[in-house]
Design a protein around this motif. Structure first.
Motif, PDB file in Angstrom:
ATOM      1  N   PRO A  39       0.801  -1.232   0.000  1.00  0.00           N
ATOM      2  CA  PRO A  39       0.000   0.000   0.000  1.00  0.00           C
ATOM      3  C   PRO A  39       0.828   1.274   0.000  1.00  0.00           C
ATOM      4  CG  PRO A  39      -0.910  -1.579   1.558  1.00  0.00           C
ATOM      5  CD  PRO A  39       0.387  -2.150   1.085  1.00  0.00           C
ATOM      6  N   SER A  40       1.996   1.232   0.619  1.00  0.00           N
ATOM      7  CA  SER A  40       2.811   2.450   0.694  1.00  0.00           C
ATOM      8  C   SER A  40       3.333   2.880  -0.671  1.00  0.00           C
ATOM      9  CB  SER A  40       3.988   2.233   1.657  1.00  0.00           C
ATOM     10  OG  SER A  40       4.792   1.142   1.221  1.00  0.00           O
ATOM     11  N   ASP A  41       3.347   1.966  -1.652  1.00  0.00           N
ATOM     12  CA  ASP A  41       3.821   2.336  -2.991  1.00  0.00           C
ATOM     13  C   ASP A  41       2.918   3.384  -3.625  1.00  0.00           C
ATOM     14  OD1 ASP A  41       5.872   0.552  -2.696  1.00  0.00           O
ATOM     15  OD2 ASP A  41       4.882  -1.069  -3.803  1.00  0.00           O
ATOM     16  N   ASP A  42       1.599   3.223  -3.442  1.00  0.00           N
ATOM     17  CA  ASP A  42       0.632   4.192  -3.973  1.00  0.00           C
ATOM     18  C   ASP A  42      -0.682   4.003  -3.214  1.00  0.00           C
ATOM     19  OD1 ASP A  42      -1.178   5.775  -5.399  1.00  0.00           O
ATOM     20  OD2 ASP A  42      -0.106   5.456  -7.290  1.00  0.00           O
ATOM     21  N   PRO A  43      -0.908   4.778  -2.150  1.00  0.00           N
ATOM     22  CA  PRO A  43      -2.117   4.592  -1.329  1.00  0.00           C
ATOM     23  C   PRO A  43      -3.420   4.727  -2.112  1.00  0.00           C
ATOM     24  CG  PRO A  43      -0.529   5.992  -0.190  1.00  0.00           C
ATOM     25  CD  PRO A  43      -0.020   5.796  -1.588  1.00  0.00           C
ATOM     26  N   VAL A  90      -4.023   3.969  -5.348  1.00  0.00           N
ATOM     27  CA  VAL A  90      -4.238   2.721  -6.091  1.00  0.00           C
ATOM     28  C   VAL A  90      -4.642   1.605  -5.138  1.00  0.00           C
ATOM     29  CG1 VAL A  90      -3.103   0.946  -7.482  1.00  0.00           C
ATOM     30  CG2 VAL A  90      -2.703   3.367  -7.966  1.00  0.00           C
ATOM     31  N   ALA A  91      -4.018   1.564  -3.967  1.00  0.00           N
ATOM     32  CA  ALA A  91      -4.332   0.519  -2.995  1.00  0.00           C
ATOM     33  C   ALA A  91      -5.780   0.621  -2.509  1.00  0.00           C
ATOM     34  CB  ALA A  91      -3.368   0.603  -1.813  1.00  0.00           C
ATOM     35  N   MET A  92      -6.248   1.823  -2.215  1.00  0.00           N
ATOM     36  CA  MET A  92      -7.614   2.014  -1.732  1.00  0.00           C
ATOM     37  C   MET A  92      -8.629   1.661  -2.817  1.00  0.00           C
ATOM     38  SD  MET A  92      -7.579   2.775   1.412  1.00  0.00           S
ATOM     39  CE  MET A  92      -9.290   3.281   1.596  1.00  0.00           C
ATOM     40  N   LYS A  93      -8.365   2.083  -4.040  1.00  0.00           N
ATOM     41  CA  LYS A  93      -9.264   1.726  -5.136  1.00  0.00           C
ATOM     42  C   LYS A  93      -9.279   0.208  -5.346  1.00  0.00           C
ATOM     43  CE  LYS A  93      -9.114   5.992  -7.874  1.00  0.00           C
ATOM     44  NZ  LYS A  93      -8.766   6.586  -9.189  1.00  0.00           N
ATOM     45  N   GLY A  94      -8.108  -0.417  -5.200  1.00  0.00           N
ATOM     46  CA  GLY A  94      -8.032  -1.858  -5.371  1.00  0.00           C
ATOM     47  C   GLY A  94      -8.876  -2.601  -4.346  1.00  0.00           C
ATOM     48  N   VAL A  95      -8.867  -2.119  -3.102  1.00  0.00           N
ATOM     49  CA  VAL A  95      -9.695  -2.739  -2.056  1.00  0.00           C
ATOM     50  C   VAL A  95     -11.171  -2.639  -2.417  1.00  0.00           C
ATOM     51  CG1 VAL A  95     -10.434  -2.557   0.348  1.00  0.00           C
ATOM     52  CG2 VAL A  95      -8.000  -2.388  -0.225  1.00  0.00           C
ATOM     53  N   ALA A  96     -11.593  -1.462  -2.904  1.00  0.00           N
ATOM     54  CA  ALA A  96     -13.004  -1.272  -3.270  1.00  0.00           C
ATOM     55  C   ALA A  96     -13.396  -2.177  -4.436  1.00  0.00           C
ATOM     56  CB  ALA A  96     -13.249   0.192  -3.630  1.00  0.00           C
TER      57      ALA A  96
END
Length: 298
Positions: free
Chosen positions: A39-43, A45-51
């Protein structure tokens, strides 16, 4: 400010380490084919990925529910078809029995066949999908009909007529079973009582009463036909909903891929660029760092 040899060396090593770090991230993207690995690479992108993954998980669960719904409805339709054929055979035998040319022993033979067909209908009423009884409402662990000590078919009273519903979309619940209520159910006590009365009239050779038995049979056959029509309507709606869910799965998977998957052409280009930068850094470092006394002594 005086710039020393150690300062040049430390800066060179620091920048060289940064270059290796960038190259390592690019190599991770090539190996995983993902934009980020943590997640620290791009928060964002990470949040959208979770959704997107949550949405995809819901869609996949709905698809499993569709499989279960088809299983219930297909087995229900097959059972109703078998019950209808059995009742139509009973009606055909009743019409034959109402013929005045038959002898008493022939009607007794018809009564024996009706008894077997009645038992067959009771078995159909106890149809199971896996380990669940599909004609006993939400009480799926117990059969709706049983045989008493006198050999009579007894329908569980009061009948469990609660509909079994499955969620096939967000907030959309579809009934997948056929309700077997005490009054207008398809396998209620009235059905089996009517067949018992028919058997009694056949054994008693009461031709006048057989006309009323025919009317009763027509009523129960119509109930089965109407219920099959209802089951067919539900199946058609479920098929339309399933097509929509399939499209949603494709859409969500596509969005998730665009959000997370790395653009391999760009990654390869970045790797080549970073390798060139790395070679240039090593070349510049070799020129900047002055030879030591040991180099001269060689």
């Amino acid at each position: 400010m005086r710039v020393t040899q150690s300062m040049l060396s430390n800066n060179f090593l620091k920048h060289l380490s940064n270059n290796y770090d960038k190259m390592g991230k690019i190599q991770e993207q090539m190996n995983t084919q993902k934009k980020i690995t943590r997640p620290s690479d791009d928060p964002v992108v990470a949040m959208k990925g979770v959704a997107y993954r949550t949405n995809l998980t819901e869609v996949q669960q709905f698809k499993r529910n569709f499989t279960e719904a088809h299983n219930w409805l297909d087995n229900t339709d097959a059972a109703l078809d078998q019950a209808k054929k059995a009742l139509e055979r009973i009606r055909q035998l009743t019409v034959q029995a109402s013929n005045g040319t038959l002898e008493e022993n022939q009607r007794a033979s018809i009564a024996e066949e009706v008894k077997q067909l009645k038992s067959q209908i009771a078995d159909i009423a106890n149809t199971q999908v896996g380990d669940k009884y599909i004609f006993n409402g939400t009480d799926t662990l117990n059969p709706p009909t049983s045989v008493d000590a006198n050999g009579n078919i007894v329908v569980k009273t009061p009948s469990n007529n609660n509909p079994v519903k499955l969620e096939l979309a967000n907030g959309v619940y579809i009934q997948v079973n056929s309700v077997n209520s005490d009054t207008n159910g398809i396998f209620n006590q009235e059905l089996f009582d009517s067949m018992d009365k028919l058997i009694t009239n056949l054994e008693a050779d009461d031709q006048d009463a057989l006309k009323q038995d025919l009317d009763n049979l027509d009523t129960h056959i119509n109930n089965l036909v109407n219920e099959r029509a209802t089951v067919g309507a539900r199946s058609n709606r479920i098929e339309l909903m399933e097509d929509r869910i399939d499209q949603q799965e494709i859409s969500v998977t596509k969005m998730m891929s665009k959000n997370e998957d790395a653009d391999m052409e760009k990654v390869i280009t970045d790797l080549i660029t970073q390798e060139a930068v790395q070679r240039a850094s090593l070349g510049v470092g070799a020129r900047i760092i002055q030879p030591t006394l040991l180099d001269f002594l060689r």
